[in-house]
Enzyme design. Structure first.
Site, mmCIF file in Angstrom:
data_model
loop_
_atom_site.group_PDB
_atom_site.id
_atom_site.type_symbol
_atom_site.label_atom_id
_atom_site.label_comp_id
_atom_site.label_asym_id
_atom_site.label_seq_id
_atom_site.Cartn_x
_atom_site.Cartn_y
_atom_site.Cartn_z
ATOM 1 N N CYS A 1 -6.204 81.632 115.519
ATOM 2 C CA CYS A 1 -7.308 80.849 116.075
ATOM 3 C C CYS A 1 -7.015 79.365 115.878
ATOM 4 O O CYS A 1 -6.555 78.965 114.805
ATOM 5 C CB CYS A 1 -8.605 81.224 115.365
ATOM 6 S SG CYS A 1 -10.051 80.337 115.961
ATOM 7 N N LEU A 2 -7.283 78.564 116.897
ATOM 8 C CA LEU A 2 -7.049 77.118 116.796
ATOM 9 C C LEU A 2 -7.896 76.489 115.694
ATOM 10 O O LEU A 2 -7.549 75.433 115.175
ATOM 11 C CB LEU A 2 -7.347 76.437 118.136
ATOM 12 C CG LEU A 2 -6.435 76.850 119.297
ATOM 13 C CD1 LEU A 2 -6.930 76.234 120.602
ATOM 14 C CD2 LEU A 2 -4.993 76.439 119.029
ATOM 15 N N GLN B 1 -15.875 75.292 119.249
ATOM 16 C CA GLN B 1 -14.635 74.753 118.669
ATOM 17 C C GLN B 1 -14.393 73.290 119.029
ATOM 18 O O GLN B 1 -13.491 72.660 118.472
ATOM 19 C CB GLN B 1 -13.427 75.590 119.115
ATOM 20 C CG GLN B 1 -13.468 77.014 118.600
ATOM 21 C CD GLN B 1 -12.256 77.791 119.052
ATOM 22 O OE1 GLN B 1 -12.241 78.337 120.146
ATOM 23 N NE2 GLN B 1 -11.216 77.819 118.235
ATOM 24 N N HIS C 1 -12.579 87.879 120.844
ATOM 25 C CA HIS C 1 -12.318 86.800 119.896
ATOM 26 C C HIS C 1 -13.138 85.557 120.274
ATOM 27 O O HIS C 1 -13.815 84.970 119.423
ATOM 28 C CB HIS C 1 -10.815 86.477 119.874
ATOM 29 C CG HIS C 1 -10.456 85.326 118.991
ATOM 30 N ND1 HIS C 1 -9.719 85.464 117.842
ATOM 31 C CD2 HIS C 1 -10.761 84.003 119.083
ATOM 32 C CE1 HIS C 1 -9.587 84.270 117.260
ATOM 33 N NE2 HIS C 1 -10.205 83.367 117.999
ATOM 34 N N GLU C 2 -13.074 85.185 121.552
ATOM 35 C CA GLU C 2 -13.765 83.953 121.982
ATOM 36 C C GLU C 2 -15.283 84.118 121.938
ATOM 37 O O GLU C 2 -15.996 83.203 121.521
ATOM 38 C CB GLU C 2 -13.327 83.559 123.400
ATOM 39 C CG GLU C 2 -11.851 83.217 123.546
ATOM 40 C CD GLU C 2 -11.341 82.228 122.519
ATOM 41 O OE1 GLU C 2 -12.113 81.340 122.096
ATOM 42 O OE2 GLU C 2 -10.177 82.364 122.109
ATOM 43 N N GLY D 1 -7.258 80.566 124.446
ATOM 44 C CA GLY D 1 -8.702 80.603 124.634
ATOM 45 C C GLY D 1 -9.379 79.567 123.764
ATOM 46 O O GLY D 1 -8.877 79.221 122.689
ATOM 47 N N HIS E 1 -16.940 83.579 118.699
ATOM 48 C CA HIS E 1 -17.241 82.177 118.376
ATOM 49 C C HIS E 1 -18.660 81.816 118.815
ATOM 50 O O HIS E 1 -19.320 80.988 118.182
ATOM 51 C CB HIS E 1 -16.255 81.234 119.061
ATOM 52 C CG HIS E 1 -14.915 81.129 118.388
ATOM 53 N ND1 HIS E 1 -14.754 80.683 117.102
ATOM 54 C CD2 HIS E 1 -13.662 81.410 118.838
ATOM 55 C CE1 HIS E 1 -13.458 80.683 116.787
ATOM 56 N NE2 HIS E 1 -12.777 81.134 117.821
HETATM 57 NI NI NI Z 1 -10.699 81.311 117.869
#
Ligand code: NI
Length: 186
Positions: A98-99, A50, A140-141, A45, A144
């Protein structure tokens, strides 16, 4: 086109993202770039903050999970202007990463079901309850989009345990295989 992923400490990750105008010419190239970036980093995701854009656009690809969870075969979707409207009382604790925080995984407790509103890739509106792994990834997304990251939701003890890693991000250090953008101090 692959884009660099913004790392913990960059201010855009703390902004509340704004709804977008549903304009194909603007959004389709952006979404293509987001999927390219997601694929290159082996993520499941990615939220627009991000890649440095404080707007409510999220891409989710759960196909990699489909060996264990066949319902997610070829699951690859875009969520525009997503908002969580309600959650249930039951919670579940799962490992997340998380990226934007490479090298960190922590247990996070979240509701098991959420009611979400969003527009899909055809710009059709939805208002629905979601459960299972998708509910976890969405939370989670969509966090953000509210300027939150998953480490905001761990205990102060666990936060202390990963403090040196978070501090390294703030000094512009991030070890991962994909291109990133960090904040550099001093
Ligand atoms: Ni993330």
């Amino acid at each position: 086109m692959k884009l660099p992923i913004y790392i913990y400490g960059t201010p855009v990750l703390r902004e509340v993202a704004q709804d977008v105008e549903l304009n194909r010419e603007v959004l389709l190239p952006l979404v293509q770039d987001m999927f390219d970036t997601l694929d290159a980093s082996n993520g499941i995701g990615l939220a627009a903050p991000q890649i440095g854009k404080p707007i409510r656009v999220v891409v989710i690809d759960l196909n990699v999970l489909s060996d264990d969870l066949p319902e997610y075969k070829d699951f690859r979707h875009v969520y525009y202007n997503a908002h969580i409207l309600e959650t249930n009382d039951e919670t579940e604790t799962m490992e997340e990463g998380c990226l934007s925080l490479p090298g960190i995984t922590e247990s996070v407790t979240r509701p098991t079901r959420i009611r979400v509103s969003y527009y899909d890739e055809q710009f059709q509106p939805h208002d629905e309850w979601v459960d299972g792994y998708l509910a976890r990834v969405m939370q989670h997304e969509f966090d953000h989009l509210e300027g939150r990251v998953f480490t905001d939701r761990i205990s102060s003890f666990r936060k202390q345990m990963i403090k040196s890693k978070l501090t390294a991000f703030l000094k512009g250090k991030a070890r991962c295989s994909y291109k990133v953008k960090t904040v550099k101090k001093g």
